[in-house]
Design a protein around this motif. Sequence first.
Motif: not given
Length: 214
Positions: A46-47, A49-51, A56, A59, A83, A86
């Motif tokens: 998830g990180n 994807r986030s960075t 994403r 939510y 966030l 993610d």
Amino acid sequence: MATPHRALRTPTAPAPRPPFPSLVPPSGTDEPRPTAAAVLDELLAGNARSTGGLPRQPYVRPTGRRPCAVVIGCVDAPVPPELVLDQPLGELLCVRTAGLVLDEAVLGSVQYGVQELGAPLVLVLGHERCAAVAATLERLRTGAPVPGHLELLVEEIAPAARRTRNRPGDWAEHTLRAQTTWVRDAIRADPAFGAARVVAALADAGTGLVSLLP
């Protein structure tokens, strides 16, 4: 075994008590619990994807699912853990204090997530440029008094700062790493959290990239 910065209450066998009211549907209506390794892999994915600008997740957490991890974060982190990692809202049980400072309320909240909700992973997530760490270092440099309840934060972070003061390089970064790993080790050493895997990580101030700490 980790030595607390200050004397937290020694864990004892709990007295009989009614269980906490359930926050999720009864057993049998929920999906099987993931392993700690699977949860950690998903949080790191998830990180990424986030960075990395990847799509994403939505939510909205599926109805009836319990939190997959407890995250201990800092109140002044620029981006909330959901966030950064993610994850849908409610997927993480987040406990945030300035400088990751532990007290009995924090430990009780973490224990609730591990023992009552069955979260298999506890992630201690620090972040660069922590204002609580900066304030502690300023206090140690100048000896200036700290007003009111802020004194507790300084007292709890100061041991990590003192241990790293003479290391070459960035004192604030060394302090942050020492504080984050101390919190991880203190939780690992507490039998109340023996059912969970406990890891520590730092989020980069610029990119948000999360890196696990040894």
